[in-house]
Motif scaffolding. Structure first.
Motif, mmCIF file in Angstrom:
data_model
loop_
_atom_site.group_PDB
_atom_site.id
_atom_site.type_symbol
_atom_site.label_atom_id
_atom_site.label_comp_id
_atom_site.label_asym_id
_atom_site.label_seq_id
_atom_site.Cartn_x
_atom_site.Cartn_y
_atom_site.Cartn_z
ATOM 1 N N TRP A 84 0.825 -1.207 0.000
ATOM 2 C CA TRP A 84 0.000 0.000 0.000
ATOM 3 C C TRP A 84 0.860 1.257 0.000
ATOM 4 N N VAL A 85 1.886 1.298 0.850
ATOM 5 C CA VAL A 85 2.766 2.462 0.879
ATOM 6 C C VAL A 85 3.484 2.616 -0.458
ATOM 7 N N PHE A 86 3.930 1.517 -1.041
ATOM 8 C CA PHE A 86 4.618 1.595 -2.322
ATOM 9 C C PHE A 86 3.679 2.117 -3.410
ATOM 10 N N ASN A 87 2.423 1.725 -3.352
ATOM 11 C CA ASN A 87 1.412 2.252 -4.275
ATOM 12 C C ASN A 87 1.313 3.769 -4.130
ATOM 13 N N ALA A 88 1.274 4.260 -2.886
ATOM 14 C CA ALA A 88 1.225 5.714 -2.664
ATOM 15 C C ALA A 88 2.496 6.384 -3.176
ATOM 16 N N TRP A 89 3.632 5.735 -2.945
ATOM 17 C CA TRP A 89 4.901 6.301 -3.429
ATOM 18 C C TRP A 89 4.920 6.423 -4.945
ATOM 19 N N MET A 90 4.407 5.411 -5.626
ATOM 20 C CA MET A 90 4.422 5.449 -7.089
ATOM 21 C C MET A 90 3.557 6.603 -7.606
ATOM 22 N N ASN A 91 2.413 6.829 -6.973
ATOM 23 C CA ASN A 91 1.576 7.966 -7.365
ATOM 24 C C ASN A 91 2.269 9.285 -7.042
ATOM 25 N N GLY A 92 2.895 9.361 -5.860
ATOM 26 C CA GLY A 92 3.577 10.587 -5.476
ATOM 27 C C GLY A 92 4.752 10.906 -6.382
ATOM 28 N N CYS A 93 5.549 9.881 -6.717
ATOM 29 C CA CYS A 93 6.679 10.095 -7.630
ATOM 30 C C CYS A 93 6.197 10.544 -9.004
ATOM 31 N N TRP A 94 5.089 9.954 -9.442
ATOM 32 C CA TRP A 94 4.530 10.333 -10.737
ATOM 33 C C TRP A 94 4.057 11.785 -10.720
ATOM 34 N N LEU A 95 3.359 12.169 -9.644
ATOM 35 C CA LEU A 95 2.867 13.544 -9.554
ATOM 36 C C LEU A 95 4.018 14.553 -9.551
ATOM 37 N N ALA A 96 5.105 14.215 -8.889
ATOM 38 C CA ALA A 96 6.246 15.129 -8.868
ATOM 39 C C ALA A 96 6.775 15.376 -10.272
ATOM 40 N N GLY A 97 6.629 14.391 -11.147
ATOM 41 C CA GLY A 97 7.083 14.544 -12.518
ATOM 42 C C GLY A 97 6.226 15.460 -13.360
ATOM 43 N N LEU A 98 5.112 15.935 -12.823
ATOM 44 C CA LEU A 98 4.257 16.888 -13.513
ATOM 45 C C LEU A 98 4.639 18.335 -13.203
ATOM 46 N N LEU A 99 5.485 18.509 -12.194
ATOM 47 C CA LEU A 99 5.872 19.849 -11.768
ATOM 48 C C LEU A 99 6.871 20.467 -12.748
ATOM 49 N N PRO A 100 7.065 21.775 -12.659
ATOM 50 C CA PRO A 100 8.125 22.393 -13.465
ATOM 51 C C PRO A 100 9.465 21.714 -13.190
ATOM 52 N N ASP A 101 10.318 21.715 -14.175
ATOM 53 C CA ASP A 101 11.563 20.961 -14.076
ATOM 54 C C ASP A 101 12.456 21.440 -12.935
ATOM 55 N N GLU A 102 12.421 22.744 -12.648
ATOM 56 C CA GLU A 102 13.251 23.242 -11.546
ATOM 57 C C GLU A 102 12.769 22.707 -10.199
ATOM 58 N N ALA A 103 11.452 22.462 -10.066
ATOM 59 C CA ALA A 103 10.930 21.850 -8.839
ATOM 60 C C ALA A 103 11.378 20.399 -8.733
ATOM 61 N N GLN A 104 11.399 19.716 -9.861
ATOM 62 C CA GLN A 104 11.874 18.334 -9.851
ATOM 63 C C GLN A 104 13.339 18.260 -9.429
ATOM 64 N N ASP A 105 14.110 19.284 -9.779
ATOM 65 C CA ASP A 105 15.501 19.330 -9.346
ATOM 66 C C ASP A 105 15.610 19.397 -7.825
ATOM 67 N N ASP A 106 14.603 19.977 -7.167
ATOM 68 C CA ASP A 106 14.576 20.026 -5.706
ATOM 69 C C ASP A 106 14.228 18.657 -5.111
ATOM 70 N N ILE A 107 13.294 17.960 -5.756
ATOM 71 C CA ILE A 107 12.629 16.827 -5.122
ATOM 72 C C ILE A 107 13.312 15.489 -5.390
ATOM 73 N N TYR A 108 13.495 15.120 -6.645
ATOM 74 C CA TYR A 108 13.966 13.767 -6.951
ATOM 75 C C TYR A 108 15.345 13.459 -6.356
ATOM 76 N N PRO A 109 16.324 14.366 -6.425
ATOM 77 C CA PRO A 109 17.613 14.031 -5.810
ATOM 78 C C PRO A 109 17.555 13.966 -4.287
ATOM 79 N N ASP A 110 16.446 14.449 -3.694
ATOM 80 C CA ASP A 110 16.316 14.535 -2.243
ATOM 81 C C ASP A 110 15.389 13.459 -1.677
ATOM 82 N N MET A 111 15.091 12.422 -2.472
ATOM 83 C CA MET A 111 14.180 11.383 -1.993
ATOM 84 C C MET A 111 14.789 10.557 -0.870
ATOM 85 N N GLY A 112 16.099 10.402 -0.863
ATOM 86 C CA GLY A 112 16.766 9.768 0.267
ATOM 87 C C GLY A 112 16.446 8.304 0.460
#
Length: 395
Positions: A84-112
């Protein structure tokens, strides 16, 4: 690079399958402690599974939806809360990919090493501010918040003229106040606690306006615009991902039933071997049929998302409604399969050390989720087939 160039589907799914025994070994601890075990999180990250919905330029795979749902089903076969958590993560990761590219630069490298959590209930309110919005609200069912650095919250944007607009905002998990209220009958290890935001500023680059996304598939990323992964509409994509956990949980019930079957008898009958009883044959056949039918619906919605996005085709209202129906049907059939296998498991299955009682509670919790609820999704599909307008914006 396109989604077809990611690691082979069989290889990625195999990595998830290889984690099942490890996950099951920690399942009791996770339920008791109401969160995922660190070794489980490390193993999921080490297998590269968090990369499925991450853009290639950040080291991700941009995997197709068929791969994603198979991985979720396998992780759910290990433990329903992890799936269930992985399902939520997949949706969250996908949604982040809809943001402007500069926002993605903040988020994806910081997933940890963990995913991006997601809550779809718009129980917060945002007001416009210079350069962004100010967010206030309270959200229950925040799956993944205890295991991730970022979270996607839904809210209503309140304009000065009184207009209201649905949005999703990406915020750092550390900026939210956590209310430890996740004391539940099922999916306990998801740690889906309540969170609060108080006068939290969110820059505009981390805000997604949902109406253009839902109606026209528009988003704000330039670099992801050509990827089939981010050409999928929100609701069908979420329906595919959301349908998989219940299927995996039903398959876990099947596995565990057959682990306990050898040597069992049927109490207060002359059947010294349960596997010799005609009743058992009927129960096994019924459960197998329902699990296969659940898998059909999971794969149909996933394969339709893949096919239509690769072809660049639009979605009719009926096709969107079918996706919601597939999710509801898959969820319902999985629960029915678990019901059959739990009934066949006898009185000893109520002990807390017998996993099928946890599986039964987990699949019930999945069926009660507002978006997955079979009754809601079947009614929606029936309305559309009768020529009526959908009674929801989430389609």
């Amino acid at each position: 690079m396109t989604i077809t160039e990611s690691p082979a589907r069989q290889d990625i799914v195999r990595r998830a399958t290889e984690l099942v025994d490890l996950v099951r070994g920690h399942a009791a601890w996770m339920e008791e402690n109401r969160l995922l075990h660190p070794e489980v999180l490390e193993a999921v990250d080490g297998a590269g599974l968090l990369k499925l919905r991450v853009p290639v330029r950040y080291g991700g795979y941009e995997s197709d939806m068929a791969t994603v749902v198979d991985v979720i089903a396998e992780l759910s076969r290990g433990d329903g809360s992890l799936g269930w958590v992985f399902n939520a993560w997949m949706n969250g990761c996908w949604l982040a990919g809809l943001l402007p590219d500069e926002a993605q630069d903040d988020i994806y490298p910081d997933m940890g090493g963990v995913g991006i959590g997601l809550s779809v209930s718009p129980t917060g309110v945002a007001v416009p501010a210079r350069g962004g919005v100010v967010l206030n609200g309270k959200w229950a069912f925040c799956s993944g918040i205890l295991h991730g650095g970022w979270f996607a919250h839904s809210a209503v944007l309140a304009h000065e003229d009184g207009a209201r607009e649905p949005i999703t905002v990406l915020v750092r998990a550390s900026e939210l106040t956590v209310v430890d209220d996740w004391h539940t009958a099922g999916l306990r290890a998801t740690g889906s606690v309540t969170t609060l935001a108080e006068d939290l500023f969110v820059p505009d680059r981390r805000v997604i306006r949902m109406v253009p996304l839902l109606t026209a598939g528009e988003h704000r990323s330039r670099l992801n615009a050509g990827s089939p992964v981010w050409r999928a509409p929100f609701s069908p994509a979420a329906s595919a991902v959301g349908s998989a956990p219940a299927l995996g949980v039903a398959r876990a019930a099947w596995d565990l039933f057959f682990e306990r079957l050898p040597g069992r008898k049927i109490t207060f009958t002359r059947y010294e071997r349960q596997e010799e009883a005609p009743l058992t044959h009927l129960q096994v056949a019924e459960a197998a049929m329902k699990i296969d039918e659940s898998a059909f619906h999971v794969h149909r919605v996933a394969e339709r998302v893949d096919a239509k996005t690769l072809a660049g085709e639009g979605w009719s209202t009926e096709e969107r409604a079918v996706s919601r129906m597939d999710m509801g049907a898959a969820t319902q059939l999985a629960k029915e399969a678990v019901d059959v296998l739990k009934t066949a498991s006898g009185g000893s299955s109520i002990y807390s050390h017998v996993p099928i009682q946890r599986i039964e509670r987990d699949v019930l919790a999945i069926n009660l989720h507002g978006v997955l609820h079979p009754n809601t999704n079947l009614e929606l599909y029936g309305r559309v087939r009768c020529g009526l307008e959908p009674n929801t914006d989430l389609i």
